[in-house]
Design an enzyme around this catalytic site. Structure first.
Site, short mmCIF file in Angstrom:
data_model
loop_
_atom_site.label_atom_id
_atom_site.label_comp_id
_atom_site.label_asym_id
_atom_site.label_seq_id
_atom_site.Cartn_x
_atom_site.Cartn_y
_atom_site.Cartn_z
N LEU A 143 0.83 -1.20 0.00
CA LEU A 143 0.00 0.00 0.00
C LEU A 143 0.87 1.25 0.00
CD1 LEU A 143 -2.75 -1.10 2.54
CD2 LEU A 143 -2.88 -1.10 0.04
N CYS A 144 0.27 2.35 -0.41
CA CYS A 144 0.90 3.66 -0.47
C CYS A 144 1.63 3.95 0.84
CB CYS A 144 -0.18 4.71 -0.73
SG CYS A 144 0.42 6.39 -0.81
N PRO A 145 2.84 4.40 0.76
CA PRO A 145 3.61 4.85 -0.39
C PRO A 145 4.59 3.80 -0.93
CG PRO A 145 4.73 5.60 1.56
CD PRO A 145 3.50 4.82 2.02
N ASP A 203 -2.65 -1.50 -5.38
CA ASP A 203 -3.01 -0.42 -4.47
C ASP A 203 -3.91 0.57 -5.21
OD1 ASP A 203 -3.16 1.65 -2.64
OD2 ASP A 203 -1.05 2.23 -2.83
N ASP A 259 -0.83 7.99 -7.65
CA ASP A 259 0.54 8.13 -7.17
C ASP A 259 1.60 7.93 -8.25
OD1 ASP A 259 -0.50 8.55 -4.67
OD2 ASP A 259 -0.02 6.55 -3.90
#
Length: 77
Positions: free
Chosen positions: A14-16, A41, A47
């Protein structure tokens, strides 16, 4: 899609983390090489293009696979 030089699997992250791993991988690649990044994600759709714009890499696009997306990034810096 474009031929790629390296595949980076970030499925499950998941981010980041997907973008951070892409940044690290791109550092070790030659200018002009294409990174094929696999990600699931939901934030990656925003992103990855943003990362490319900020870092100066060429965002070649995204396509949907069965349970994830495939992003292509050309190293330009």
């Amino acid at each position: 899609m474009t031929d790629h030089t390296m595949t980076l699997d970030t499925i499950g992250l998941l981010c980041p983390l997907p973008v951070l791993k892409a940044r690290k991988q791109l550092k070790s690649m030659q200018i002009g090489a294409v990174l094929r990044m696999l990600a699931d994600d939901p934030a990656a759709i925003i992103d990855v293009p943003h990362f490319c714009a900020e870092a100066g890499h060429e965002y070649l696009g995204q396509e949907d696979a069965e349970n994830h997306q495939i992003y292509l990034i050309r190293k330009t810096t």
